[in-house]
Design an enzyme around this catalytic site. Structure first.
Site: not given
Length: 87
Positions: A43, A61
């Site tokens: 992201h 992440c």
């Protein structure tokens, strides 16, 4: 990829942040692993210095600059394989 969101809404501990450049997960969100109710994703970020200086990968992440994650997002689809390796 298991899920793609072009305008992610951030939820954490009752806090909700609308899509946009101030969103902690940036302007695009691409989940690559689903484990129970949690997921790991590639992201963007509201804080580009995190990517450049210290925390491009954290808690599973992968953070990218918003412009870069848009480029990746536009080239993939759900089902695209992701291989994460240790360097």
């Amino acid at each position: 990829m298991t899920k793609m969101d072009p305008q992610p809404v951030y939820h954490k501990k009752g806090k909700v942040i609308a899509p946009g450049p101030n969103n902690p997960v940036g302007v695009r969100y691409v989940a690559y692993v689903q484990i129970g109710t949690g997921e790991y994703a590639i992201h963007g970020t509201a804080w580009p210095n995190w990517v450049k200086l210290r925390a491009a990968v954290r808690l599973g992440c992968i953070r990218m600059l918003n412009n870069d994650v848009i480029q990746v997002y536009n080239r993939i689809k759900v089902g695209t394989p992701v291989v994460v390796t240790k360097n």
